[in-house]
Design a protein around this motif. Structure first.
Motif, PDB file in Angstrom:
ATOM      1  N   VAL A  79       0.857  -1.187   0.000  1.00  0.00           N
ATOM      2  CA  VAL A  79       0.000   0.000   0.000  1.00  0.00           C
ATOM      3  C   VAL A  79       0.888   1.231   0.000  1.00  0.00           C
ATOM      4  N   LEU A  80       0.691   2.133  -0.965  1.00  0.00           N
ATOM      5  CA  LEU A  80       1.514   3.342  -1.087  1.00  0.00           C
ATOM      6  C   LEU A  80       0.692   4.564  -0.652  1.00  0.00           C
ATOM      7  N   VAL A  81       1.239   5.305   0.327  1.00  0.00           N
ATOM      8  CA  VAL A  81       0.517   6.436   0.916  1.00  0.00           C
ATOM      9  C   VAL A  81       1.260   7.737   0.653  1.00  0.00           C
ATOM     10  N   ARG A  89      -1.762  20.493  -0.368  1.00  0.00           N
ATOM     11  CA  ARG A  89      -1.809  21.694  -1.225  1.00  0.00           C
ATOM     12  C   ARG A  89      -2.418  21.403  -2.597  1.00  0.00           C
ATOM     13  N   TYR A  90      -2.160  20.232  -3.134  1.00  0.00           N
ATOM     14  CA  TYR A  90      -2.631  19.898  -4.491  1.00  0.00           C
ATOM     15  C   TYR A  90      -3.502  18.645  -4.465  1.00  0.00           C
ATOM     16  N   LYS A  91      -4.395  18.555  -3.474  1.00  0.00           N
ATOM     17  CA  LYS A  91      -5.144  17.307  -3.280  1.00  0.00           C
ATOM     18  C   LYS A  91      -5.945  16.911  -4.527  1.00  0.00           C
ATOM     19  N   GLU A  92      -6.633  17.862  -5.163  1.00  0.00           N
ATOM     20  CA  GLU A  92      -7.458  17.492  -6.337  1.00  0.00           C
ATOM     21  C   GLU A  92      -6.574  17.013  -7.487  1.00  0.00           C
ATOM     22  N   GLU A  93      -5.575  17.856  -7.834  1.00  0.00           N
ATOM     23  CA  GLU A  93      -4.740  17.523  -9.005  1.00  0.00           C
ATOM     24  C   GLU A  93      -4.029  16.172  -8.821  1.00  0.00           C
ATOM     25  N   LEU A  94      -3.440  15.975  -7.661  1.00  0.00           N
ATOM     26  CA  LEU A  94      -2.618  14.766  -7.447  1.00  0.00           C
ATOM     27  C   LEU A  94      -3.467  13.501  -7.501  1.00  0.00           C
ATOM     28  N   GLN A  95      -4.683  13.572  -6.947  1.00  0.00           N
ATOM     29  CA  GLN A  95      -5.527  12.367  -6.955  1.00  0.00           C
ATOM     30  C   GLN A  95      -5.916  11.991  -8.388  1.00  0.00           C
ATOM     31  N   LYS A  96      -5.977  13.024  -9.253  1.00  0.00           N
ATOM     32  CA  LYS A  96      -6.286  12.747 -10.673  1.00  0.00           C
ATOM     33  C   LYS A  96      -5.032  12.234 -11.382  1.00  0.00           C
ATOM     34  N   GLU A  97      -3.905  12.873 -11.112  1.00  0.00           N
ATOM     35  CA  GLU A  97      -2.697  12.630 -11.921  1.00  0.00           C
ATOM     36  C   GLU A  97      -1.861  11.440 -11.449  1.00  0.00           C
ATOM     37  N   LEU A  98      -2.055  10.978 -10.219  1.00  0.00           N
ATOM     38  CA  LEU A  98      -1.188   9.897  -9.701  1.00  0.00           C
ATOM     39  C   LEU A  98      -2.001   8.669  -9.275  1.00  0.00           C
ATOM     40  N   PRO A  99      -2.535   7.928 -10.235  1.00  0.00           N
ATOM     41  CA  PRO A  99      -3.315   6.725  -9.897  1.00  0.00           C
ATOM     42  C   PRO A  99      -2.458   5.649  -9.220  1.00  0.00           C
ATOM     43  N   GLU A 100      -1.135   5.797  -9.316  1.00  0.00           N
ATOM     44  CA  GLU A 100      -0.235   4.807  -8.686  1.00  0.00           C
ATOM     45  C   GLU A 100      -0.420   4.762  -7.179  1.00  0.00           C
ATOM     46  N   ILE A 101      -0.848   5.891  -6.624  1.00  0.00           N
ATOM     47  CA  ILE A 101      -0.918   6.013  -5.160  1.00  0.00           C
ATOM     48  C   ILE A 101      -2.241   5.471  -4.631  1.00  0.00           C
ATOM     49  N   ASP A 102      -2.175   4.682  -3.562  1.00  0.00           N
ATOM     50  CA  ASP A 102      -3.376   4.042  -3.026  1.00  0.00           C
ATOM     51  C   ASP A 102      -4.143   4.928  -2.048  1.00  0.00           C
ATOM     52  N   ILE A 103      -3.404   5.649  -1.224  1.00  0.00           N
ATOM     53  CA  ILE A 103      -4.038   6.480  -0.196  1.00  0.00           C
ATOM     54  C   ILE A 103      -3.440   7.880  -0.227  1.00  0.00           C
ATOM     55  N   PHE A 104      -4.315   8.890  -0.295  1.00  0.00           N
ATOM     56  CA  PHE A 104      -3.895  10.299  -0.204  1.00  0.00           C
ATOM     57  C   PHE A 104      -4.411  10.869   1.113  1.00  0.00           C
ATOM     58  N   THR A 105      -3.524  11.561   1.817  1.00  0.00           N
ATOM     59  CA  THR A 105      -3.982  12.287   3.004  1.00  0.00           C
ATOM     60  C   THR A 105      -3.094  13.515   3.143  1.00  0.00           C
ATOM     61  N   ARG A 121      -8.313   3.842   2.576  1.00  0.00           N
ATOM     62  CA  ARG A 121      -9.098   4.972   2.069  1.00  0.00           C
ATOM     63  C   ARG A 121      -8.339   6.274   2.258  1.00  0.00           C
ATOM     64  N   SER A 122      -8.583   7.244   1.418  1.00  0.00           N
ATOM     65  CA  SER A 122      -7.957   8.565   1.506  1.00  0.00           C
ATOM     66  C   SER A 122      -8.800   9.465   2.402  1.00  0.00           C
ATOM     67  N   ALA A 123      -8.180  10.499   2.972  1.00  0.00           N
ATOM     68  CA  ALA A 123      -8.932  11.437   3.817  1.00  0.00           C
ATOM     69  C   ALA A 123      -8.196  12.769   3.890  1.00  0.00           C
ATOM     70  N   PHE A 124      -8.970  13.837   3.869  1.00  0.00           N
ATOM     71  CA  PHE A 124      -8.410  15.194   4.025  1.00  0.00           C
ATOM     72  C   PHE A 124      -9.279  15.972   5.002  1.00  0.00           C
ATOM     73  N   THR A 125      -9.055  15.733   6.285  1.00  0.00           N
ATOM     74  CA  THR A 125      -9.814  16.461   7.301  1.00  0.00           C
ATOM     75  C   THR A 125      -9.445  17.943   7.229  1.00  0.00           C
ATOM     76  N   ASP A 126     -10.449  18.826   7.352  1.00  0.00           N
ATOM     77  CA  ASP A 126     -10.200  20.270   7.218  1.00  0.00           C
ATOM     78  C   ASP A 126      -9.186  20.776   8.241  1.00  0.00           C
ATOM     79  N   GLU A 127      -9.402  20.394   9.497  1.00  0.00           N
ATOM     80  CA  GLU A 127      -8.574  20.959  10.562  1.00  0.00           C
ATOM     81  C   GLU A 127      -7.143  20.406  10.484  1.00  0.00           C
TER      82      GLU A 127
END
Ligand code: SF4
Length: 449
Positions: A79-81, A89-105, A121-127
């Motif tokens: 699993v690659l995180v 900073r680039y949560k939208e772009e990276l999730q589109k451009e880097l399908p290699e990655i399993d989890i974004f946070t 699962r990926s997660a981006f809590t506001d705080e």
């Protein structure tokens, strides 16, 4: 590193990029993943985490290259995180451009990393996450030194900096929480602490307290078992002369002053939205320099939009005359979302590079002068262990210096034990040495007591 009696069945490879604040967050993730064995070989790891940096172009590039190289290395079922500042900073772009990655946070879920990995699962809590003394950290890199994070976020508005955009407003920990964390770490054998944040001198100002750092120095200095401490990342307009006095009087806090100035020309400082005024700034710097055995470090940016040749020459002159003990120079990085990004008076890249080279040479020269002044001196050091250079040379750090950034001292002799008993020197302990010579940028020293 094995935590539970039973051998961990799963393995983890973590890469922490960027600053020491990011390192503390990485240590929080290690604390949450204690059931994993931490391994160096990424190709064998079940979970790979890269805690990224998103500050400037070169750091962003390093983060992307690191994670793509690890993707090439990793085993199929791993699993690659991607975590941290770049991911935030680039949560939208990276999730589109880097399908290699399993989890974004990003920077809000460090204390939930175990859940994210288990549930894939990926997660981006506001705080923005800010640790407290209850969070379990796995301190990395030393058996006696630990970084202590004072706060998260920043209320300053430096023209070139995107950090407040993804780390948010200043959010200080309470003094009680910091004191408890230091006391807990002392129970685990830690004796040396570096206090860090984006803007340390604004500590507690978000809670209406203007002398938060002075209170910290006072209260930390009386904690039983602490040996040494220092504060990094002071900010000019919130650093007072009274803080310098407080540090000078403390028998625990080293006379260590790290304050990124970024520039010295009033024209550029105004453009950078870094207040205080040059005269007040120089008064503060002189006060630091005048503290006995003080060590002064700073950071500068060259090529900021609006910087003229005269501004640059003024900066060069100031560095040569002030003689910082250590300094870093960064080339201006054009960061979208910052006020500098929208300016039209950008400096051509070849001029930026030329200025960075010139300032870099001045910095090498003043650093060497600072080291030369240490030859023949007697002072305290921490012995870290065998040097990378040679097994008969031990690696040490002057107790004033911060780890990894201020230099290394080679111990090549000792008057304490006969040659054959050198191994009795304990790593992580303080010894007094006398320096004998400077070889390149390494001081050689003898242990005398
Ligand atoms: S003090 Fe300035 S450079 Fe540092 S994090 Fe805050 S805005 Fe950025």
């Amino acid at each position: 590193m094995k935590f539970s009696e039973q051998k961990p069945t799963k393995s983890l490879h973590l890469v922490s990029l960027g600053c020491t604040k990011n390192l503390v967050d990485s240590e929080i993730m290690l604390g949450k993943l204690k059931d994993y064995e931490i391994i160096d070989d990424a190709s064998m790891a079940d979970v790979i985490i890269v805690n990224t940096c998103g500050f400037i172009d070169s750091a962003k590039e390093e983060s992307i290259n690191t994670i793509l190289n690890l993707h090439d290395e990793r085993k199929d079922e791993s699993v690659l995180v991607m975590a941290g500042c770049l991911s935030e900073r680039y949560k939208e772009e990276l999730q589109k451009e880097l399908p290699e990655i399993d989890i974004f946070t990003g920077v809000g879920d460090y204390d939930k990393i175990d859940q994210l990995v288990n549930e894939k699962r990926s997660a981006f809590t506001d705080e923005v996450f800010l640790l407290n003394e209850q969070n379990d950290r796995v301190i990395t890199g030393s058996s006696y030194h630990a970084y202590i994070k004072l706060s998260e976020g920043c209320n300053q508005a430096c023209s070139f900096c995107a950090i407040p955009a993804f780390k948010g407003k200043l959010h200080s920990r309470t003094l009680e929480s910091l004191i408890k964390e230091v006391k807990n770490l002392i129970k685990s054998g830690y004796t040396d602490f570096s206090f860090v944040s984006q803007d340390s001198s604004s500590f507690l100002r978000d809670l209406g307290i203007n002398n938060g750092l002075e209170q910290l120095v006072e209260q930390v200095s009386i904690i039983e078992g602490i040996k040494t401490a220092r504060i990094l990342y002071l900010y000019p307009s919130t650093t007072e002369l009274s803080l310098i006095e407080k540090i000078k009087k403390s028998n625990i806090f080293e006379n260590y002053f790290d304050m990124p100035l970024q520039h010295i020309s009033s024209n550029v400082l105004k453009i950078m939205k870094r207040g205080k005024g040059v005269d007040k700034l120089k008064e503060l710097m002189d006060a630091m320099k005048n503290v006995p055995n003080s060590f002064v470090r700073s950071t500068f940016i060259v090529g900021h939009p609006g910087e003229t040749q005269e501004d640059f020459e003024e900066l060069c002159k100031y560095l040569s005359e002030y003689k910082f003990d250590r300094a870093n120079v960064f080339s201006y990085s054009d960061e979208e979302g910052t006020s500098a990004y929208d300016r039209l008076d950008k400096v051509p890249q070849d001029i930026i590079d030329a200025r960075a080279e010139i300032l870099g040479e001045i910095i090498s020269k003043i650093t060497q002068e600072s080291l030369e002044k240490e030859v023949g001196k007697t002072f305290d050091v921490y012995i870290d262990g065998e040097s990378q250079e040679h097994e008969y040379l031990l690696s040490a750090r002057k107790t004033t210096w911060a780890p990894d950034i201020d230099g290394e001292i080679y111990i090549n002799d000792n008057e304490l034990f006969e040659e054959e008993n050198q191994e009795q020197l304990q790593f992580g302990k303080i010894y007094t040495v006398r320096t004998t010579e400077l070889v390149g940028d390494k001081l050689l020293a003898t242990v005398i007591k």
